[in-house]
Design a protein around this motif. Structure first.
Motif, short mmCIF file in Angstrom:
data_model
loop_
_atom_site.label_atom_id
_atom_site.label_comp_id
_atom_site.label_asym_id
_atom_site.label_seq_id
_atom_site.Cartn_x
_atom_site.Cartn_y
_atom_site.Cartn_z
N MET A 1 0.84 -1.20 0.00
CA MET A 1 0.00 0.00 0.00
C MET A 1 0.87 1.24 0.00
SD MET A 1 -3.19 0.79 -0.05
CE MET A 1 -3.83 2.42 -0.24
N ARG A 2 0.49 2.25 -0.77
CA ARG A 2 1.27 3.46 -0.85
C ARG A 2 1.18 4.24 0.47
NH1 ARG A 2 0.38 5.93 -6.88
NH2 ARG A 2 0.46 3.97 -8.02
N ILE A 5 -2.02 8.26 0.01
CA ILE A 5 -3.09 7.84 -0.90
C ILE A 5 -3.50 9.01 -1.79
CG2 ILE A 5 -5.46 7.00 -1.02
CD1 ILE A 5 -4.99 5.69 1.70
N TRP A 9 -8.54 8.63 -4.82
CA TRP A 9 -8.79 7.28 -4.30
C TRP A 9 -9.55 7.32 -2.98
CZ3 TRP A 9 -3.62 4.13 -5.27
CH2 TRP A 9 -3.44 4.02 -6.66
N SER A 103 -7.77 0.82 4.02
CA SER A 103 -6.54 0.68 3.24
C SER A 103 -6.59 -0.57 2.37
CB SER A 103 -5.33 0.62 4.17
OG SER A 103 -5.17 1.84 4.87
N MET A 104 -7.12 -1.66 2.93
CA MET A 104 -7.24 -2.90 2.16
C MET A 104 -8.13 -2.71 0.95
SD MET A 104 -9.29 -6.37 2.96
CE MET A 104 -10.73 -5.44 2.45
N ASP A 107 -6.45 -0.63 -1.71
CA ASP A 107 -5.41 -1.42 -2.35
C ASP A 107 -6.01 -2.40 -3.36
OD1 ASP A 107 -2.75 -2.36 -2.75
OD2 ASP A 107 -3.16 -4.06 -1.45
N LEU A 108 -7.11 -3.05 -3.01
CA LEU A 108 -7.73 -4.04 -3.90
C LEU A 108 -8.40 -3.39 -5.11
CD1 LEU A 108 -9.38 -6.51 -1.34
CD2 LEU A 108 -7.36 -6.92 -2.74
N THR A 110 -7.97 -0.36 -6.46
CA THR A 110 -7.23 0.58 -7.31
C THR A 110 -6.09 -0.09 -8.06
OG1 THR A 110 -5.74 1.23 -5.50
CG2 THR A 110 -7.76 2.53 -5.79
N ARG A 111 -6.04 -1.41 -8.04
CA ARG A 111 -4.99 -2.10 -8.78
C ARG A 111 -5.14 -1.81 -10.28
NH1 ARG A 111 -3.24 -7.58 -5.68
NH2 ARG A 111 -3.35 -6.69 -3.58
#
Length: 287
Positions: A1-2, A5, A9, A103-104, A107-108, A110-111
């Protein structure tokens, strides 16, 4: 994770509706925008995760988690004082759980997306409580409640994929069909009572869209992009999407169209709260 953010996003778009109500069409319209990506359904896999968020929103659970976090040193290394040991020992605080879920999700979802793309999804499975959790977790999120009128929804679902398992020309078949439609319509009413309650709670960042406004190409689409805080995409691109009758709502509704009069008769026989149904239709812009 960046570590940091991207701002877009933090502004997801959640589309909620009943099944067979045009959510795929709305998804395609939104995705015309060059800086929006709305993913499709995902079997509601976030339900269990959102349930844990709800637990951590309970005052008693928050207190226990936070006190347990303060005592986390007890399980790191040798326990020196057995008299003060508590069963609630946690590596995180209650707020950390919400941040972790958030955050999860980012992350999922915005792939493969660049930082300028605003993400979101359409899902028919999340309850009003789960949508409330999502809106609380993302203070800049926008909820779109999509609704289709009773006749269109019930007809599309009732004649899904062009078949039924009973004879509408028989008394027995009509009785069975009326019971099924009664269940469908009462389910529709309960669903939109919940969705409108979420809409009211987050009225400043929530929109209600009628499916009929989508297919008719009204200015509601223009206003929707305004409510999302986005510029309107190319008109010809939107018109191209609306001009292609794709998806199950268009491909499999021939039976509903050919049996329209019979369907209306059955809906009129359904045992529902007519006053509440009329109220909901008006609030959803379907009256």
């Amino acid at each position: 994770m960046r570590a940091e953010i991207p701002s877009r996003w933090n502004r997801p778009i959640f589309v909620a509706s009943m099944g067979r109500s045009g959510s795929t069409l709305l998804q395609r319209v939104l995705n015309v925008h060059p800086e929006i990506t709305i993913w499709g359904e995902h079997a509601g896999f976030l339900s269990g995760i959102l349930e844990s968020y709800g637990v951590a929103s309970d005052p008693a659970a928050i207190e226990n988690l936070n006190e347990g976090h303060a005592q986390r040193h007890m399980v790191i290394g040798e326990l020196s004082d057995t008299d003060v040991f508590k069963p609630w020992v946690s590596p995180f605080r209650a707020d950390d759980l919400s941040d972790g879920i958030r955050s999860m999700m980012i992350d999922l979802f915005t792939r493969d997306l660049t930082p300028d793309i605003r993400w979101g999804f359409k899902e028919i499975r999340y309850s009003d409580a789960e949508l409330t959790a999502l809106m609380e977790m993302f203070p800049e999120a926008h909820l779109i409640v999509l609704a289709r009128d009773i006749e269109g929804y019930a007809g599309s679902r009732f004649f899904a994929f062009g078949n039924t398992d009973f004879d509408l020309d028989s008394d027995w078949g009509r009785e069975k069909a009326t019971k099924r439609l009664t269940t469908m319509i009462n389910g529709w009413m309960k669903r939109y009572q919940g969705l409108l309650a979420v809409h009211d709670q987050f009225a400043d960042r929530s929109s209600v869209v009628a499916y009929s406004d989508l297919v008719l190409g009204s200015d509601r689409i223009d206003r929707l992009f305004e409510e999302l805080g986005e510029t309107f995409p190319r008109r010809e691109a939107v018109d191209a999407v609306l001009g292609v009758r794709a998806g199950s709502s268009f491909k499999h509704n021939s039976a509903a169209r050919s049996n329209r009069e019979r369907l209306i008769e059955l809906i009129e026989r359904a045992e529902i709260d007519r006053d509440e149904c009329a109220r909901l239709l008006a609030r959803l812009g379907l009256a």
